[in-house]
Motif scaffolding. Structure first.
Motif, PDB file in Angstrom:
ATOM      1  N   THR A   1       0.838  -1.196   0.000  1.00 36.66           N
ATOM      2  CA  THR A   1       0.000   0.000   0.000  1.00 36.66           C
ATOM      3  C   THR A   1       0.875   1.248   0.000  1.00 36.66           C
ATOM      4  N   PRO A   2       0.698   2.130  -0.990  1.00 37.42           N
ATOM      5  CA  PRO A   2       1.489   3.373  -1.032  1.00 37.42           C
ATOM      6  C   PRO A   2       1.226   4.233   0.203  1.00 37.42           C
ATOM      7  N   LYS A   3       2.234   5.022   0.566  1.00 36.91           N
ATOM      8  CA  LYS A   3       2.119   5.929   1.706  1.00 36.91           C
ATOM      9  C   LYS A   3       2.474   7.344   1.272  1.00 36.91           C
ATOM     10  N   LYS A   4       1.878   8.302   1.936  1.00 37.83           N
ATOM     11  CA  LYS A   4       2.153   9.713   1.631  1.00 37.83           C
ATOM     12  C   LYS A   4       3.553  10.097   2.097  1.00 37.83           C
ATOM     13  N   ALA A   5       4.208  10.920   1.303  1.00 39.16           N
ATOM     14  CA  ALA A   5       5.573  11.342   1.621  1.00 39.16           C
ATOM     15  C   ALA A   5       5.636  12.037   2.978  1.00 39.16           C
ATOM     16  N   HIS A   6       4.691  12.921   3.246  1.00 38.16           N
ATOM     17  CA  HIS A   6       4.773  13.689   4.497  1.00 38.16           C
ATOM     18  C   HIS A   6       4.569  12.828   5.742  1.00 38.16           C
ATOM     19  N   ASP A   7       4.037  11.618   5.562  1.00 34.87           N
ATOM     20  CA  ASP A   7       3.877  10.731   6.715  1.00 34.87           C
ATOM     21  C   ASP A   7       5.211  10.195   7.232  1.00 34.87           C
ATOM     22  N   SER A   8       6.278  10.332   6.438  1.00 35.65           N
ATOM     23  CA  SER A   8       7.605   9.864   6.866  1.00 35.65           C
ATOM     24  C   SER A   8       8.422  10.979   7.532  1.00 35.65           C
ATOM     25  N   LEU A   9       7.869  12.173   7.614  1.00 35.65           N
ATOM     26  CA  LEU A   9       8.616  13.329   8.126  1.00 35.65           C
ATOM     27  C   LEU A   9       9.094  13.130   9.557  1.00 35.65           C
ATOM     28  N   ILE A  10      10.376  13.407   9.760  1.00 29.78           N
ATOM     29  CA  ILE A  10      10.999  13.372  11.085  1.00 29.78           C
ATOM     30  C   ILE A  10      11.637  14.729  11.335  1.00 29.78           C
ATOM     31  N   ASN A  11      11.409  15.291  12.497  1.00 32.17           N
ATOM     32  CA  ASN A  11      12.091  16.506  12.933  1.00 32.17           C
ATOM     33  C   ASN A  11      12.908  16.144  14.164  1.00 32.17           C
ATOM     34  N   MET A  12      14.214  16.327  14.061  1.00 31.16           N
ATOM     35  CA  MET A  12      15.109  15.969  15.154  1.00 31.16           C
ATOM     36  C   MET A  12      15.834  17.230  15.608  1.00 31.16           C
ATOM     37  N   THR A  13      15.992  17.379  16.889  1.00 30.19           N
ATOM     38  CA  THR A  13      16.635  18.563  17.457  1.00 30.19           C
ATOM     39  C   THR A  13      17.754  18.136  18.398  1.00 30.19           C
ATOM     40  N   GLU A  14      18.894  18.798  18.286  1.00 30.83           N
ATOM     41  CA  GLU A  14      20.056  18.530  19.141  1.00 30.83           C
ATOM     42  C   GLU A  14      20.639  19.859  19.609  1.00 30.83           C
ATOM     43  N   LEU A  15      21.246  19.848  20.771  1.00 27.90           N
ATOM     44  CA  LEU A  15      21.958  21.009  21.303  1.00 27.90           C
ATOM     45  C   LEU A  15      23.449  20.781  21.095  1.00 27.90           C
ATOM     46  N   VAL A  16      24.155  21.776  20.557  1.00 28.71           N
ATOM     47  CA  VAL A  16      25.595  21.644  20.323  1.00 28.71           C
ATOM     48  C   VAL A  16      26.338  21.909  21.631  1.00 28.71           C
ATOM     49  N   LEU A  17      26.945  20.857  22.160  1.00 28.81           N
ATOM     50  CA  LEU A  17      27.693  20.907  23.419  1.00 28.81           C
ATOM     51  C   LEU A  17      29.195  20.925  23.129  1.00 28.81           C
ATOM     52  N   PRO A  18      30.025  21.256  24.122  1.00 24.44           N
ATOM     53  CA  PRO A  18      31.479  21.340  23.880  1.00 24.44           C
ATOM     54  C   PRO A  18      32.081  20.082  23.253  1.00 24.44           C
ATOM     55  N   ASN A  19      31.601  18.913  23.633  1.00 27.37           N
ATOM     56  CA  ASN A  19      32.142  17.669  23.085  1.00 27.37           C
ATOM     57  C   ASN A  19      31.812  17.480  21.602  1.00 27.37           C
ATOM     58  N   ASP A  20      30.866  18.267  21.068  1.00 27.66           N
ATOM     59  CA  ASP A  20      30.443  18.170  19.669  1.00 27.66           C
ATOM     60  C   ASP A  20      31.218  19.112  18.755  1.00 27.66           C
ATOM     61  N   THR A  21      32.116  19.923  19.311  1.00 29.49           N
ATOM     62  CA  THR A  21      32.730  21.000  18.530  1.00 29.49           C
ATOM     63  C   THR A  21      34.214  20.777  18.252  1.00 29.49           C
ATOM     64  N   ASN A  22      34.698  21.544  17.265  1.00 24.98           N
ATOM     65  CA  ASN A  22      36.124  21.559  16.951  1.00 24.98           C
ATOM     66  C   ASN A  22      36.793  22.727  17.696  1.00 24.98           C
ATOM     67  N   THR A  23      38.045  23.012  17.375  1.00 22.70           N
ATOM     68  CA  THR A  23      38.784  24.071  18.082  1.00 22.70           C
ATOM     69  C   THR A  23      38.277  25.476  17.768  1.00 22.70           C
ATOM     70  N   PHE A  24      37.389  25.605  16.788  1.00 22.54           N
ATOM     71  CA  PHE A  24      36.806  26.910  16.450  1.00 22.54           C
ATOM     72  C   PHE A  24      35.417  27.084  17.069  1.00 22.54           C
ATOM     73  N   ALA A  25      35.026  26.148  17.944  1.00 23.84           N
ATOM     74  CA  ALA A  25      33.719  26.144  18.598  1.00 23.84           C
ATOM     75  C   ALA A  25      32.571  25.966  17.607  1.00 23.84           C
ATOM     76  N   ASN A  26      32.861  25.310  16.475  1.00 23.26           N
ATOM     77  CA  ASN A  26      31.847  24.949  15.485  1.00 23.26           C
ATOM     78  C   ASN A  26      31.520  23.466  15.617  1.00 23.26           C
ATOM     79  N   LEU A  27      30.275  23.130  15.355  1.00 25.86           N
ATOM     80  CA  LEU A  27      29.862  21.734  15.331  1.00 25.86           C
ATOM     81  C   LEU A  27      30.724  20.972  14.325  1.00 25.86           C
ATOM     82  N   MET A  28      31.282  19.843  14.751  1.00 29.77           N
ATOM     83  CA  MET A  28      32.085  19.028  13.837  1.00 29.77           C
ATOM     84  C   MET A  28      31.184  18.425  12.763  1.00 29.77           C
ATOM     85  N   GLY A  29      31.683  18.434  11.518  1.00 24.45           N
ATOM     86  CA  GLY A  29      30.921  17.893  10.396  1.00 24.45           C
ATOM     87  C   GLY A  29      30.546  16.439  10.598  1.00 24.45           C
ATOM     88  N   GLY A  30      31.454  15.662  11.158  1.00 23.21           N
ATOM     89  CA  GLY A  30      31.178  14.247  11.390  1.00 23.21           C
ATOM     90  C   GLY A  30      30.050  14.023  12.376  1.00 23.21           C
TER      91      GLY A  30
END
Length: 173
Positions: free
Chosen positions: A4-33
């Motif tokens: 049975t086909p499903k609507k595209a918008h039914d798969s929508l996921i919204n995820m939220t994260e807080l950038v903490l010190p352990n997530d950053t590089n030496t420039f205080a930017n979120l690491m790409g990885g």
């Protein structure tokens, strides 16, 4: 096998994260990885929501970073299945950063990933087709076959001469 086909918008996921010190590089930017890790999770959740099965990452398209996300900012990842093929699904993701103190949002990047659904034996299984409804969903759905052919060519799984959708862009038929 007909699913049975499903609507595209039914798969929508919204995820939220807080950038903490352990997530950053030496420039205080979120690491790409770290961002790619979060994107992989959000995309997998969208696919599992669509097909009600475990999934594995099959490919990741180009990820270009438009704006860095700073320490203390919030990351918003929106993932939605754009098209389902036999056993695989393409997912489109948009990523924003948000400065919670200055209260503004900015685009960080967007990307496509492909996932394959698995049966209980770890083998690829069929997935339900997607029904695009909005104008954006239709555009993403229609472009998915060309993006898929390009992925297959780059991955050595398709010969360029066999990519009919791509050839149609460059040659009159």
């Amino acid at each position: 096998m007909t699913l049975t086909p499903k609507k595209a918008h039914d798969s929508l996921i919204n995820m939220t994260e807080l950038v903490l010190p352990n997530d950053t590089n030496t420039f205080a930017n979120l690491m790409g990885g770290r961002l790619m890790y979060w994107m992989d999770i959000a995309a997998a959740l969208a696919c599992m929501k669509h097909c009600a099965a475990p999934v594995v990452t099959a490919s990741v398209d180009n990820i270009s970073f438009e704006n860095p996300i700073k320490l203390g900012n919030v990351v918003h990842i929106e993932a939605q299945v754009t098209r389902a093929f036999t056993t695989s699904m393409e997912v489109h993701m948009k990523v924003w950063g948000e400065d919670p103190v200055q209260q503004y949002r900015y685009k960080s990047n967007e990307a496509f990933m492909t996932f394959v659904a698995l049966d209980p034996n770890g083998k690829a299984r069929h997935v339900p087709p997607i029904i695009p409804e909005s104008e954006d969903e239709v555009k993403l759905f229609e472009g998915a076959l060309r993006r898929r052919q390009l992925r297959l060519i780059l991955g050595g799984k398709m010969k360029p001469a066999d990519a009919g959708e791509l050839k149609a862009l460059f040659y009159e038929q």
